[in-house]
Design an enzyme around this catalytic site. Structure first.
Site, PDB file in Angstrom:
ATOM      1  N   GLU A 119      13.040   4.488   3.599  1.00  0.00           N
ATOM      2  CA  GLU A 119      12.569   3.136   3.287  1.00  0.00           C
ATOM      3  C   GLU A 119      11.163   2.908   3.871  1.00  0.00           C
ATOM      4  O   GLU A 119      10.914   3.197   5.036  1.00  0.00           O
ATOM      5  CB  GLU A 119      13.549   2.104   3.866  1.00  0.00           C
ATOM      6  CG  GLU A 119      13.218   0.673   3.466  1.00  0.00           C
ATOM      7  CD  GLU A 119      14.196  -0.342   4.054  1.00  0.00           C
ATOM      8  OE1 GLU A 119      14.921  -0.009   5.019  1.00  0.00           O
ATOM      9  OE2 GLU A 119      14.227  -1.478   3.540  1.00  0.00           O
ATOM     10  N   LYS A 196      14.435  -4.551  -3.360  1.00  0.00           N
ATOM     11  CA  LYS A 196      15.613  -4.615  -2.471  1.00  0.00           C
ATOM     12  C   LYS A 196      16.428  -5.896  -2.705  1.00  0.00           C
ATOM     13  O   LYS A 196      15.898  -7.002  -2.583  1.00  0.00           O
ATOM     14  CB  LYS A 196      15.109  -4.539  -1.024  1.00  0.00           C
ATOM     15  CG  LYS A 196      16.178  -4.485   0.046  1.00  0.00           C
ATOM     16  CD  LYS A 196      15.507  -4.176   1.399  1.00  0.00           C
ATOM     17  CE  LYS A 196      16.494  -4.059   2.536  1.00  0.00           C
ATOM     18  NZ  LYS A 196      15.864  -3.605   3.792  1.00  0.00           N
ATOM     19  N   CYS A 233      18.356   0.389   1.578  1.00  0.00           N
ATOM     20  CA  CYS A 233      18.898   0.214   2.940  1.00  0.00           C
ATOM     21  C   CYS A 233      20.093  -0.730   3.078  1.00  0.00           C
ATOM     22  O   CYS A 233      21.234  -0.321   2.885  1.00  0.00           O
ATOM     23  CB  CYS A 233      17.796  -0.174   3.917  1.00  0.00           C
ATOM     24  SG  CYS A 233      18.386   0.046   5.623  1.00  0.00           S
TER      25      CYS A 233
END
Ligand SMILES: NC(=O)NCCC(=O)O
Length: 389
Positions: A119, A196, A233
């Site tokens: 990330e 994200k 993540c």
């Protein structure tokens, strides 16, 4: 990083041997033998030279009558930052790009088809600080920024699809920032991007000060080598996030992460979550984490009563692959840069789907109806109480 545990694998290999080790491997990894793949001598030498770990494992499927094997070489890179965080932004970024280029070159020489980084790989994970300057200056255009331009050339050179997680600045929408993963085709074109979906609000992970929850849904990118998706993540804690990529047809889902050993990152969950996702969704997963300590110039706190500090703790690496059958390979180290290669036969996805019927038994209709009810303002949880007689 003296004194840090190198890896779970190191602990096991230093303490078990013979039948005990085989039994551990069978029960924990899912197979006695890791199916190690031989690497080129030049790759091993280059890794030694540039001080990174390199390992490769195969995930074969059964032979089929009607389809040829679909072998794809997938690579993931984990690494630490390459310059102190008080250096100018471009110096820090260029130092990371130069260091990681050596690893990309080895991946290219090994014939890796799809490569993914951790990330926000081209910058320190500075969101713990809550400072806007200079960290927002790391943001760049997903399509035209310097990092994407750098990778486009390498994608063409090695005929490699590259999955690159960056801090995006969207100049067409009022300069907004996003945590974005860019998917670059082996042709050098940007196929698309994903933002994200789940932004953490835990411990020192103060990312919500910088960017909002993504607005790109659950895209699956149809590359020359297979259909891929990216669960960024914190999304690995959200089972429906993993599920949607599967429903959209992903064959490999990457989980580029930045996570630490403490409660906020939960190292003991790391080995479970991407693996569980591979099992329940019958696809391959790749979990990739940063490495090392990143110390920032100014102290910060997380309003939890603990003393102010200058780093998030150890980013513990430990990147790994898992197949749709739940069999995983050993992870990379907790402390060192590394390139992990998985030689995957994507035919395994359908074979496991046929065998285990997890999609067929999924009951999406029932859950869709239940979720619709849960969202009603006057929802009452379905709890059944004993009736007193
Ligand atoms: N980068 C990120 O979302 N980290 C949150 C902590 C974690 O759950 O790993």
């Amino acid at each position: 990083m003296d004194g840090e545990t190198v890896s779970l694998e190191a602990i096991v290999n230093n303490n078990l041997s013979g039948r005990d080790l085989e039994e551990f491997n069978r029960i924990y990894y899912g197979r006695r033998d890791h199916h190690e793949v031989k690497l080129k001598d030049s790759s091993i030498a280059a890794a030694k030279d540039a001080d990174f770990e390199i390992a490769a494992y195969a995930f074969p499927a059964k032979k089929e009558h009607t389809r040829p094997p679909r072998i794809v070489k997938v690579g993931v890179i984990q690494h630490s930052i390459a310059a102190p965080t008080d250096r100018p932004v471009n110096e820090q970024k260029n130092a990371i790009l130069a260091k990681v280029k050596k690893i990309i070159d080895v991946a290219g020489q090994e014939g890796v088809n799809i490569l993914c980084f951790q990330e926000l790989w081209n910058m320190p994970f500075a969101f713990c600080t809550r400072e806007k300057q200079p960290w927002c200056e790391f943001a760049e255009s997903a399509e035209e920024g310097p990092t994407t331009r750098f990778l486009r050339e390498l994608a063409v050179k090695y005929a490699m699809v590259i999955v690159s997680s960056i801090l995006e600045r969207d100049e067409n929408h009022a300069d907004m920032l996003w945590n974005t993963t860019v998917v670059i085709s082996d042709t050098g074109n940007v196929i698309g991007k994903h933002r994200k979906n789940h932004i953490p609000r835990v411990g020192d992970f103060n990312e919500s000060n910088y960017y909002m929850e993504g607005n790109t849904g659950h895209p699956v990118f149809a590359t020359r080598y297979g259909k891929i998706a990216v669960n960024i993540c914190f999304g690995r804690h959200h089972v429906l996030n993993w599920m949607m990529f599967g429903l959209n047809g992903a064959e490999i889902v990457f989980n580029p992460s930045a996570t630490v050993a403490g409660e906020a990152g939960s190292e003991y969950m790391w080995n479970i979550e991407a693996r569980n996702a591979a099992i329940t969704n019958c696809y391959f997963t790749a979990a990739i984490n940063r490495v090392g300590y990143e110390e920032f110039p100014n102290e910060f706190t997380s309003a939890d009563g603990n003393p102010a500090h200058k780093d998030l703790g150890l980013f513990y690496g430990s990147s790994y692959f898992c197949g749709p059958d739940g069999v995983r390979c050993p992870g990379l180290s907790r402390t060192k840069d590394g390139l992990l290669i998985g030689v995957m036969d994507l035919n395994m996805n359908r074979q496991i789907r046929d065998r285990r019927c997890y999609y067929m038994t999924q009951r999406l209709d029932m859950y869709a109806e239940s979720l619709r009810k849960v969202l009603d303002l006057d929802y009452k949880p379905q709890v059944v109480h004993e009736i007193e007689k």
